[in-house]
Design a protein around this motif. Structure first.
Motif, mmCIF file in Angstrom:
data_model
loop_
_atom_site.group_PDB
_atom_site.id
_atom_site.type_symbol
_atom_site.label_atom_id
_atom_site.label_comp_id
_atom_site.label_asym_id
_atom_site.label_seq_id
_atom_site.Cartn_x
_atom_site.Cartn_y
_atom_site.Cartn_z
ATOM 1 N N ASP A 79 0.975 -1.248 0.023
ATOM 2 C CA ASP A 79 -0.128 0.019 0.029
ATOM 3 C C ASP A 79 0.945 1.217 -0.039
ATOM 4 O OD1 ASP A 79 -2.356 -1.510 -0.041
ATOM 5 O OD2 ASP A 79 -2.505 -1.650 2.219
ATOM 6 N N GLU A 80 2.109 1.067 -0.117
ATOM 7 C CA GLU A 80 3.027 2.334 -0.256
ATOM 8 C C GLU A 80 3.693 2.391 -1.515
ATOM 9 O OE1 GLU A 80 6.011 2.237 2.738
ATOM 10 O OE2 GLU A 80 4.673 0.876 4.156
ATOM 11 N N VAL A 81 3.184 1.464 -2.436
ATOM 12 C CA VAL A 81 3.651 1.415 -4.065
ATOM 13 C C VAL A 81 2.932 2.517 -4.572
ATOM 14 C CG1 VAL A 81 3.911 0.279 -5.923
ATOM 15 C CG2 VAL A 81 4.643 -0.985 -3.974
ATOM 16 N N THR A 82 3.537 3.412 -5.222
ATOM 17 C CA THR A 82 2.877 4.630 -5.792
ATOM 18 C C THR A 82 3.221 4.375 -7.446
ATOM 19 O OG1 THR A 82 4.626 6.036 -5.720
ATOM 20 C CG2 THR A 82 2.495 6.265 -4.135
ATOM 21 N N LEU A 83 4.367 3.723 -7.791
ATOM 22 C CA LEU A 83 4.551 3.736 -9.244
ATOM 23 C C LEU A 83 5.185 2.041 -9.607
ATOM 24 C CD1 LEU A 83 6.816 5.936 -11.330
ATOM 25 C CD2 LEU A 83 7.201 3.608 -11.329
ATOM 26 N N VAL A 84 4.597 1.835 -10.586
ATOM 27 C CA VAL A 84 5.019 0.288 -10.771
ATOM 28 C C VAL A 84 5.597 0.231 -12.499
ATOM 29 C CG1 VAL A 84 3.999 -1.927 -11.534
ATOM 30 C CG2 VAL A 84 3.126 -0.865 -9.507
ATOM 31 N N ASN A 85 6.692 -0.147 -12.469
ATOM 32 C CA ASN A 85 7.498 -0.211 -13.716
ATOM 33 C C ASN A 85 7.738 -1.659 -14.112
ATOM 34 O OD1 ASN A 85 9.159 0.519 -15.912
ATOM 35 N ND2 ASN A 85 10.308 2.258 -14.706
ATOM 36 N N THR A 86 7.373 -2.213 -14.946
ATOM 37 C CA THR A 86 7.402 -3.579 -15.342
ATOM 38 C C THR A 86 6.913 -3.810 -16.802
ATOM 39 O OG1 THR A 86 6.750 -5.695 -14.555
ATOM 40 C CG2 THR A 86 5.100 -4.405 -14.616
ATOM 41 N N VAL A 87 6.891 -5.031 -17.191
ATOM 42 C CA VAL A 87 6.604 -5.556 -18.781
ATOM 43 C C VAL A 87 4.993 -5.761 -18.493
ATOM 44 C CG1 VAL A 87 8.654 -6.474 -19.143
ATOM 45 C CG2 VAL A 87 7.028 -7.962 -18.230
ATOM 46 N N PRO A 88 4.391 -5.581 -19.951
ATOM 47 C CA PRO A 88 2.892 -5.629 -19.934
ATOM 48 C C PRO A 88 2.337 -7.011 -19.567
ATOM 49 C CG PRO A 88 3.896 -4.327 -21.727
ATOM 50 C CD PRO A 88 5.226 -5.078 -20.882
ATOM 51 N N SER A 89 2.993 -8.228 -19.951
ATOM 52 C CA SER A 89 2.750 -9.283 -19.568
ATOM 53 C C SER A 89 2.400 -9.199 -17.931
ATOM 54 C CB SER A 89 3.512 -10.436 -20.030
ATOM 55 O OG SER A 89 4.733 -10.198 -19.606
ATOM 56 N N ALA A 90 3.527 -8.923 -17.157
ATOM 57 C CA ALA A 90 3.146 -9.091 -15.718
ATOM 58 C C ALA A 90 2.035 -8.291 -15.315
ATOM 59 C CB ALA A 90 4.531 -8.678 -15.045
ATOM 60 N N GLY A 111 9.440 -3.174 -22.615
ATOM 61 C CA GLY A 111 10.094 -4.468 -22.684
ATOM 62 C C GLY A 111 9.292 -5.322 -23.666
ATOM 63 N N GLU A 112 7.988 -5.030 -23.835
ATOM 64 C CA GLU A 112 7.022 -5.830 -24.601
ATOM 65 C C GLU A 112 6.125 -4.970 -25.404
ATOM 66 O OE1 GLU A 112 6.965 -9.545 -21.477
ATOM 67 O OE2 GLU A 112 5.310 -8.221 -21.820
#
Length: 188
Positions: free
Chosen positions: A49-60, A81-82
């Motif tokens: 609940d402290e995460v404000t930004l997620v940086n990942t690949v579309p599949s995840a 990445g995808e």
């Protein structure tokens, strides 16, 4: 912004170029780095609940959305990445707490990201890879290294301060893939 970077999910290897962004961007402005084994672990993190930004690949991200695993604290989603599909972009925008969705592109030979686009909530078309970041040049060229008109297929060439100088110990590959910029006033 400082608010976006207040709690960044770090879910990649430290050896991966993305780790530079997820570690140093939040720390440089007083934000927190929230470490996870991988992006799919986000829903089970104690600090989720402290995460404000997620940086990942579309599949995840698709899996997180499908499993309702994106905490309401997440305001910004960066995907790279995808290819990002319009269908996934619409699903992400259905999350009322997500204010910004970015599609980012960058090959290994350039810094983490070379191009970006903010995908609007009301967009009905497939997301593009956007425009070059500041300090980066992007050209779509034909086989003769001439610019192609908008809508005509070509190959993307990138230049600028973030571009590598070549491949270490692979001069033949570097000569093939790293070409002089025909549009730069500086030779080479």
């Amino acid at each position: 912004s400082r608010e976006q970077l207040s709690g960044v999910l770090a879910a990649t290897s430290l050896n991966f170029d993305l780790s530079v962004f997820v570690l140093f961007a939040p720390l440089s402005c007083g934000g927190a780095v929230i470490v996870a084994e991988n992006a799919l672990a986000l829903p089970t993190l104690e600090a989720r609940d402290e995460v404000t930004l997620v940086n990942t690949v579309p599949s995840a991200m698709a899996e997180l959305v499908r499993g309702q695993g994106v905490p309401v604290s997440v305001r910004t989603v960066n995907l790279a990445g995808e290819p990002l599909t319009g269908a996934l972009a619409r699903l992400i925008h259905e999350l009322p707490h997500v204010d910004a969705l970015y599609n980012l592109y960058g090959p290994t030979e350039d810094t983490t990201y070379s191009t970006y686009v903010r995908v609007s909530r009301d967009s009905q078309r497939e997301p593009t890879i956007g425009k070059p970041l500041a300090g980066t040049q992007g050209y779509v060229l034909d086989a003769s290294m001439h610019l192609v008109p908008v809508g005509v297929p070509g190959e993307l060439y990138l230049g600028g301060a973030g571009l590598a100088r070549g491949y270490l110990y692979r001069p033949e590959l570097a000569a093939e893939r790293f070409v002089p910029n025909p549009f730069s006033p500086t030779p080479g």
